[in-house]
Design an enzyme around this catalytic site. Structure first.
Site, PDB file in Angstrom:
ATOM      1  N   ARG A  91       0.797  -1.223   0.000  1.00  0.00           N
ATOM      2  CA  ARG A  91       0.000   0.000   0.000  1.00  0.00           C
ATOM      3  C   ARG A  91       0.832   1.276   0.000  1.00  0.00           C
ATOM      4  O   ARG A  91       0.577   2.189  -0.783  1.00  0.00           O
ATOM      5  CB  ARG A  91      -0.915   0.052   1.235  1.00  0.00           C
ATOM      6  CG  ARG A  91      -2.219  -0.642   1.077  1.00  0.00           C
ATOM      7  CD  ARG A  91      -2.677  -1.145   2.426  1.00  0.00           C
ATOM      8  NE  ARG A  91      -1.731  -2.161   2.860  1.00  0.00           N
ATOM      9  CZ  ARG A  91      -1.822  -3.432   2.515  1.00  0.00           C
ATOM     10  NH1 ARG A  91      -2.808  -3.836   1.796  1.00  0.00           N
ATOM     11  NH2 ARG A  91      -0.905  -4.312   2.897  1.00  0.00           N
ATOM     12  N   THR A  92       1.790   1.362   0.897  1.00  0.00           N
ATOM     13  CA  THR A  92       2.515   2.623   1.027  1.00  0.00           C
ATOM     14  C   THR A  92       3.268   2.921  -0.272  1.00  0.00           C
ATOM     15  O   THR A  92       3.183   4.008  -0.824  1.00  0.00           O
ATOM     16  CB  THR A  92       3.473   2.566   2.240  1.00  0.00           C
ATOM     17  OG1 THR A  92       2.707   2.203   3.388  1.00  0.00           O
ATOM     18  CG2 THR A  92       4.139   3.909   2.483  1.00  0.00           C
ATOM     19  N   LYS A 140      25.612  -5.331  -2.515  1.00  0.00           N
ATOM     20  CA  LYS A 140      27.074  -5.215  -2.671  1.00  0.00           C
ATOM     21  C   LYS A 140      27.701  -4.525  -1.466  1.00  0.00           C
ATOM     22  O   LYS A 140      28.891  -4.319  -1.410  1.00  0.00           O
ATOM     23  CB  LYS A 140      27.409  -4.407  -3.927  1.00  0.00           C
ATOM     24  CG  LYS A 140      26.930  -5.026  -5.216  1.00  0.00           C
ATOM     25  CD  LYS A 140      27.418  -4.175  -6.384  1.00  0.00           C
ATOM     26  CE  LYS A 140      26.767  -4.580  -7.695  1.00  0.00           C
ATOM     27  NZ  LYS A 140      27.016  -3.587  -8.749  1.00  0.00           N
ATOM     28  N   ARG A 185      11.263   3.629   3.285  1.00  0.00           N
ATOM     29  CA  ARG A 185      10.882   2.666   4.341  1.00  0.00           C
ATOM     30  C   ARG A 185      12.118   1.850   4.668  1.00  0.00           C
ATOM     31  O   ARG A 185      12.818   1.380   3.761  1.00  0.00           O
ATOM     32  CB  ARG A 185       9.764   1.744   3.873  1.00  0.00           C
ATOM     33  CG  ARG A 185       9.560   0.582   4.833  1.00  0.00           C
ATOM     34  CD  ARG A 185       8.325  -0.190   4.568  1.00  0.00           C
ATOM     35  NE  ARG A 185       7.132   0.586   4.888  1.00  0.00           N
ATOM     36  CZ  ARG A 185       5.900   0.114   4.819  1.00  0.00           C
ATOM     37  NH1 ARG A 185       5.689  -1.135   4.435  1.00  0.00           N
ATOM     38  NH2 ARG A 185       4.858   0.867   5.122  1.00  0.00           N
ATOM     39  N   HIS A 232       5.324   6.235  11.459  1.00  0.00           N
ATOM     40  CA  HIS A 232       4.751   6.043  10.117  1.00  0.00           C
ATOM     41  C   HIS A 232       3.774   7.198   9.866  1.00  0.00           C
ATOM     42  O   HIS A 232       2.557   7.004   9.780  1.00  0.00           O
ATOM     43  CB  HIS A 232       4.047   4.679  10.076  1.00  0.00           C
ATOM     44  CG  HIS A 232       3.768   4.150   8.703  1.00  0.00           C
ATOM     45  ND1 HIS A 232       3.877   4.910   7.555  1.00  0.00           N
ATOM     46  CD2 HIS A 232       3.370   2.907   8.289  1.00  0.00           C
ATOM     47  CE1 HIS A 232       3.558   4.166   6.508  1.00  0.00           C
ATOM     48  NE2 HIS A 232       3.254   2.949   6.932  1.00  0.00           N
TER      49      HIS A 232
END
Ligand code: NCD
Length: 313
Positions: free
Chosen positions: A53-54, A82, A103, A131
């Protein structure tokens, strides 16, 4: 505004302004009106943790406003494997995008990124921390249902220890004089430092290890998923898994206008028979992620949302 890391980055007035702008943007979010306010702007989506969703609603929001999106994509196919540091990744994407949605599994990562970047950072969730863009869509959903944010009784249930959505939402609701009930299994209580901080700000809070007793007085019931990925030990997770679930039977005596919310994804906290009740709001809530993120993107990029959008009287 610059970055949005916690709800402290928005004043009460800012919150109402963003929600008002989001409301005006509804026909644009639905695709009924074309309004390329962010044409020529690029959003960099950096998701170091799973997201549906986000990530997708940020992308939809940007594209509905005529902007473009560049994605880190799967961490496994990026230079992170890496050994590239978050600092270096941010310094790169800073040059590729006008704003970054981030995120990250580590609490504090969003602030760290904001310190490293020139462009604004929108915190799309930092570990068990905050959030805030989710909180904005939660507030939008609450205001849409109740016509106001002030003085509501809100029950937050489930994993209040590791759930970042409830950490940010609780901070915001206290500013609007909501009464909060924190219902959770004993091991998943709201962290003491958060409860104390909320109480310093005048919050009225009730903590409980029972859910049913608090449902009938609620205006909002905010369910959450047990955050399996944040448990240091799988056995600890198994002890609480499956506790706190809601079915339509639990809703027999609730207030007429009470809404059930969930940031999603749900696992087994809300049985599908709740979906058909008039109380279920979680899918509308997910859609509201698009409008509120549209309004936030405009604000963070310094673009004004017109006071009137579309024709009509
Ligand atoms: C939440 C999150 O990532 O914190 N999801 C979301 O953004 N809608 C809730 C969760 O994962 O349980």
């Amino acid at each position: 505004m610059s970055s949005l890391i916690t709800m402290d980055d928005l004043s009460d007035e800012d919150i109402q302004e963003v929600l008002d702008a989001a409301e005006r943007l509804l026909p644009v979010a639905k695709g009924d009106i074309h309004l390329p306010l962010l044409q020529g702007r690029i959003l960099g989506n950096l998701f170091f943790e799973p997201s549906t969703r986000t990530r997708m609603s940020f992308e939809t929001a940007m594209k509905r406003l005529g902007g473009e999106v560049v994605n880190l994509g799967a961490v496994a196919s990026s230079s992170v494997v890496k050994g590239e540091t978050l600092y270096d990744t941010i310094r790169m994407v800073d040059g590729y995008a006008d704003i970054i949605a981030l995120r990250h599994p580590r609490q504090g990562a969003a602030q760290y990124a904001a310190d490293a970047a020139e462009v604004p950072i929108a915190n799309g969730g930092d570990g068990a921390g905050h959030h805030p863009t989710q909180t904005m869509l939660d507030l939008f959903t609450i205001r849409q249902a109740h016509g106001r944010l002030d003085g509501l009784r809100v029950v937050m249930a489930g994993d209040l220890r590791y759930g970042r959505t409830v950490h940010s939402l609780a901070h915001a609701l206290v500013r609007f004089n909501c009464e909060l009930v924190f219902a959770s299994p004993e091991g998943l209580k709201m962290p003491t430092e958060i409860v104390e901080d909320l109480e310093v700000h005048g919050a009225i809070i009730l903590e409980s290890d029972d859910l049913q007793n608090h449902i009938d007085d609620a205006d909002v019931l905010y369910m959450t998923r047990i955050q399996k990925e944040r448990f240091p030990d799988e056995d600890e997770y198994r002890k609480v898994a499956g506790s706190f679930s809601l079915s339509a039977d639990n809703l027999t005596n609730v207030k007429e206008g009470m809404i059930v919310m969930h940031p999603l994804p749900r696992v087994d906290e809300i049985s599908p028979d709740v979906d058909k009740t008039r109380h279920a709001r979680y899918f509308e809530q997910a859609f509201n992620g698009v409008v509120t993120r549209m309004a936030l993107l405009c604000r963070m990029l310094g673009v004004e949302v017109p006071a009137k959008i579309g024709g009509g009287a």
